[in-house]
Design an enzyme around this catalytic site. Structure first.
Site, PDB file in Angstrom:
ATOM      1  N   THR A 147       0.816  -1.221   0.000  1.00 35.76           N
ATOM      2  CA  THR A 147       0.000   0.000   0.000  1.00 35.76           C
ATOM      3  C   THR A 147       0.854   1.277   0.000  1.00 35.76           C
ATOM      4  O   THR A 147       1.881   1.342   0.677  1.00 35.76           O
ATOM      5  CB  THR A 147      -0.933  -0.012   1.233  1.00 35.76           C
ATOM      6  OG1 THR A 147      -1.644  -1.263   1.228  1.00 35.76           O
ATOM      7  CG2 THR A 147      -1.920   1.134   1.211  1.00 35.76           C
ATOM      8  N   GLU A 148       0.391   2.272  -0.776  1.00 37.34           N
ATOM      9  CA  GLU A 148       1.078   3.575  -0.859  1.00 37.34           C
ATOM     10  C   GLU A 148       0.061   4.683  -0.601  1.00 37.34           C
ATOM     11  O   GLU A 148      -1.152   4.432  -0.638  1.00 37.34           O
ATOM     12  CB  GLU A 148       1.686   3.742  -2.259  1.00 37.34           C
ATOM     13  CG  GLU A 148       2.731   2.672  -2.559  1.00 37.34           C
ATOM     14  CD  GLU A 148       3.337   2.792  -3.949  1.00 37.34           C
ATOM     15  OE1 GLU A 148       2.956   3.731  -4.701  1.00 37.34           O
ATOM     16  OE2 GLU A 148       4.179   1.954  -4.274  1.00 37.34           O
ATOM     17  N   PRO A 149       0.528   5.921  -0.390  1.00 31.93           N
ATOM     18  CA  PRO A 149      -0.419   6.997  -0.067  1.00 31.93           C
ATOM     19  C   PRO A 149      -1.571   7.123  -1.073  1.00 31.93           C
ATOM     20  O   PRO A 149      -2.688   7.426  -0.687  1.00 31.93           O
ATOM     21  CB  PRO A 149       0.460   8.235  -0.061  1.00 31.93           C
ATOM     22  CG  PRO A 149       1.784   7.717   0.385  1.00 31.93           C
ATOM     23  CD  PRO A 149       1.917   6.353  -0.227  1.00 31.93           C
ATOM     24  N   SER A 153      -6.541  -0.377  -2.930  1.00 28.29           N
ATOM     25  CA  SER A 153      -7.144  -1.555  -3.559  1.00 28.29           C
ATOM     26  C   SER A 153      -6.547  -1.853  -4.931  1.00 28.29           C
ATOM     27  O   SER A 153      -6.339  -3.013  -5.281  1.00 28.29           O
ATOM     28  CB  SER A 153      -8.650  -1.336  -3.722  1.00 28.29           C
ATOM     29  OG  SER A 153      -9.235  -1.218  -2.453  1.00 28.29           O
ATOM     30  N   THR A 179       2.002  -3.732   8.239  1.00 28.16           N
ATOM     31  CA  THR A 179       1.873  -4.487   9.485  1.00 28.16           C
ATOM     32  C   THR A 179       3.244  -5.039   9.889  1.00 28.16           C
ATOM     33  O   THR A 179       3.955  -5.597   9.047  1.00 28.16           O
ATOM     34  CB  THR A 179       0.857  -5.633   9.297  1.00 28.16           C
ATOM     35  OG1 THR A 179      -0.403  -5.053   8.994  1.00 28.16           O
ATOM     36  CG2 THR A 179       0.731  -6.503  10.539  1.00 28.16           C
ATOM     37  N   ASP A 265      -3.162 -15.766  -2.961  1.00 22.60           N
ATOM     38  CA  ASP A 265      -3.839 -17.070  -2.885  1.00 22.60           C
ATOM     39  C   ASP A 265      -3.459 -17.785  -1.582  1.00 22.60           C
ATOM     40  O   ASP A 265      -4.208 -18.613  -1.076  1.00 22.60           O
ATOM     41  CB  ASP A 265      -3.459 -17.952  -4.083  1.00 22.60           C
ATOM     42  CG  ASP A 265      -3.882 -17.316  -5.402  1.00 22.60           C
ATOM     43  OD1 ASP A 265      -4.703 -16.381  -5.371  1.00 22.60           O
ATOM     44  OD2 ASP A 265      -3.373 -17.746  -6.459  1.00 22.60           O
ATOM     45  N   GLU A 391      -5.410  -7.106   2.936  1.00 24.77           N
ATOM     46  CA  GLU A 391      -5.299  -8.216   1.966  1.00 24.77           C
ATOM     47  C   GLU A 391      -6.491  -8.209   1.007  1.00 24.77           C
ATOM     48  O   GLU A 391      -6.918  -9.245   0.521  1.00 24.77           O
ATOM     49  CB  GLU A 391      -5.185  -9.577   2.655  1.00 24.77           C
ATOM     50  CG  GLU A 391      -3.909  -9.779   3.437  1.00 24.77           C
ATOM     51  CD  GLU A 391      -2.655  -9.711   2.580  1.00 24.77           C
ATOM     52  OE1 GLU A 391      -1.877  -8.738   2.764  1.00 24.77           O
ATOM     53  OE2 GLU A 391      -2.452 -10.575   1.725  1.00 24.77           O
ATOM     54  N   GLN A 395     -15.264  -5.491  -0.813  1.00 25.56           N
ATOM     55  CA  GLN A 395     -15.727  -5.166  -2.159  1.00 25.56           C
ATOM     56  C   GLN A 395     -14.788  -5.745  -3.221  1.00 25.56           C
ATOM     57  O   GLN A 395     -15.231  -6.251  -4.257  1.00 25.56           O
ATOM     58  CB  GLN A 395     -15.822  -3.636  -2.334  1.00 25.56           C
ATOM     59  CG  GLN A 395     -16.895  -2.957  -1.509  1.00 25.56           C
ATOM     60  CD  GLN A 395     -16.563  -2.855  -0.015  1.00 25.56           C
ATOM     61  OE1 GLN A 395     -15.426  -3.001   0.415  1.00 25.56           O
ATOM     62  NE2 GLN A 395     -17.571  -2.622   0.806  1.00 25.56           N
TER      63      GLN A 395
END
Ligand SMILES: Cc1cc2nc3c(=O)[nH]c(=O)nc-3n(C[C@H](O)[C@H](O)[C@H](O)COP(=O)(O)OP(=O)(O)OC[C@H]3O[C@@H](n4cnc5c(N)ncnc54)[C@H](O)[C@@H]3O)c2cc1C
Length: 414
Positions: A147-149, A153, A179, A265, A391, A395
């Site tokens: 994840t980045e700023p 998703s 995390t 997966d 993860e 949605q």
């Protein structure tokens, strides 16, 4: 008859993990919820104990932890045994992992996420690394930085770059919400080799803690899982050896994003199992509280004759059962080398939603007792929400399942 029990050979593992959760995690659960960012030092002892069991072979079939994931070396041994025909087992390390993680999260999700050497980056290493890398990174504790700023998703849009310079890659970019980003000793970072070439150019790189140019900028304050640290990390001309790129450095536009996505997966069933474990904790305590209050939960009685509380409780348990079985199925498929992307997303979607619905439903059923900090119900309602977000959100999982069912590509169904 269909047998819905956990396979017999895993029952000692489940029992062992449950004991650890009850005797080692529950007693410190509230303390590290209140002491956000304080390192749960008790976990060092637990990890050392588990390593000892693993070394002596007593944790066989139980994963590296005896309670969680297997080490890369254990997984490689499994794979080699399977190839040589000596393995034969079809209930393998993925199933062992989800079963033990469920139990540990019955204890505490935040503490499970803080377990040394059990990071989501470890799963990425086991999914994508080659044999030499599996050996080299055996025993590390790896967080996972995607994840980045401005990228959540839609992870195909990541902007962190990795540029080849001689025998090294130079990484530049910013990652958020990692995390174990502060406590882990390695971070698996997703970066693009060439923005022009789209998703196929996204690769993952293992960056050891302390590498110049890698800096933890801050820790987040959160609704739940407060025992777990969540970090923002900046990479500025951060150099790693070229052999720290996981898997193949080739940009295969035909394979597209499949290589990097293979990690999910394996990790989505694990996150689903966390939600299943946390929801089970809430159901178990609620059953006790309802029973003490004189509510009779009778599975044989017709619903119309039950009290509203008992009927609601049984309906929640049925929902839980669906999440539990989907989680086992997705892990079992991974053990059997069956493509499980759709089932992993189904398990994550169902368990993520059920985790939130059940923990909040239990707070509701127990009223002020549920809402009070006297018990842990309110904490589990806060802890479970993240399991429907990281993860891949609810949605996004539904989108993935819909694409698979309808046979549409990500360009056709956004
Ligand atoms: C405590 C915590 C720990 C985390 N740990 C990690 C970690 O270890 N590593 C890591 O890389 N990331 C981590 N994350 C980040 C997490 O994976 C992202 O928050 C998540 O992927 C969602 O991204 P976003 O927050 O940018 O939301 P967005 O992508 O902006 O989404 C916002 C909302 O829009 C919805 N949405 C987005 N796209 C669509 C669509 N196409 N159709 C329908 N709805 C859509 C989403 O479902 C969501 O409800 C963590 C986050 C938290 C809060």
């Amino acid at each position: 008859m269909i047998n819905l029990e956990a396979p017999k050979k895993f029952q000692p593992l489940v029992g062992q993990a449950h004991q650890v959760a009850m005797n080692m995690l529950r007693p410190i659960s509230r303390r590290y919820d209140e002491g956000e960012h304080e390192y749960p030092k008790e976990l060092d002892m637990l990890a050392a104990m588990i390593d000892g069991l693993s070394d002596s072979g007593q944790a066989q079939g139980a994963g590296a932890s005896g309670v969680g994931e297997k080490t890369e070396a254990e997984k490689r041994k499994d794979a080699e045994a399977e190839k040589s025909g000596k393995g034969g087992t079809r209930n393998g390390s993925n199933l062992a992992s989800v079963l033990s993680i469920m139990e540990m999260c019955w204890g505490d999700v935040g503490l499970l996420l803080s377990m040394p050497r059990q990071g989501l980056g470890n799963s990425a290493i086991s999914s994508v690394a080659n044999a030499e890398q599996l050996e080299r990174f055996d025993g590390v504790w790896a967080g996972m930085a995607i994840t980045e700023p401005e990228v959540g998703s839609d992870s195909a849009r990541i902007r962190t770059t990795a540029t080849k310079d001689g025998d090294e890659y130079v990484i530049n970019g910013e990652k958020i919400y990692v995390t174990s980003g502060d406590r882990a000793d390695h971070i698996v970072v997703w970066a693009t080799l060439d923005k022009e070439q789209g998703r196929a150019a996204i690769k993952s790189f293992v960056v050891p803690k302390g590498t110049p140019g890698m800096e933890v900028e801050r820790l987040e304050h959160k609704l739940g899982i407060r025992a777990s640290d969540t970090a923002a990390i900046r990479f500025t001309d951060c150099r790693v050896p070229a052999e720290n790129l996981l898997g193949s450095p080739d940009i295969d536009t035909k394979q597209g994003f499949a290589g990097a996505m293979a990690t999910f997966d394996n990790t989505r069933p694990l996150v689903a199992s966390m939600a299943v474990g946390c929801a089970r904790a809430a159901l178990d305590l609620t059953r006790e509280l309802l029973t003490d209050a004189g509510v009779d939960i009778d599975y044989d009685a017709p619903t119309y004759s039950l009290s509203a509380a008992a009927a609601r409780f049984i309906a929640m348990e049925a929902d839980w059962e669906g999440a539990y079985l989907l989680t086992l199925q997705s892990a079992w498929m991974a053990d059997n080398k069956q493509p499980n992307s759709m089932q992993a997303s189904m398990a994550k979607a169902k368990a993520g939603r059920v985790g939130s619905d059940i923990t909040l439903g239990c707070v509701e059923l127990c009223g002020s007792v549920g809402y009070s900090e006297h018990d842990l119900l309110e904490k589990w309602a806060r802890d479970s929400k993240i399991l429907d977000i990281f993860e891949g959100t609810q949605q996004i999982q539904q989108l993935i399942v819909a694409r698979r069912v309808l046979g549409l590509t990500s360009a056709e169904l956004k």
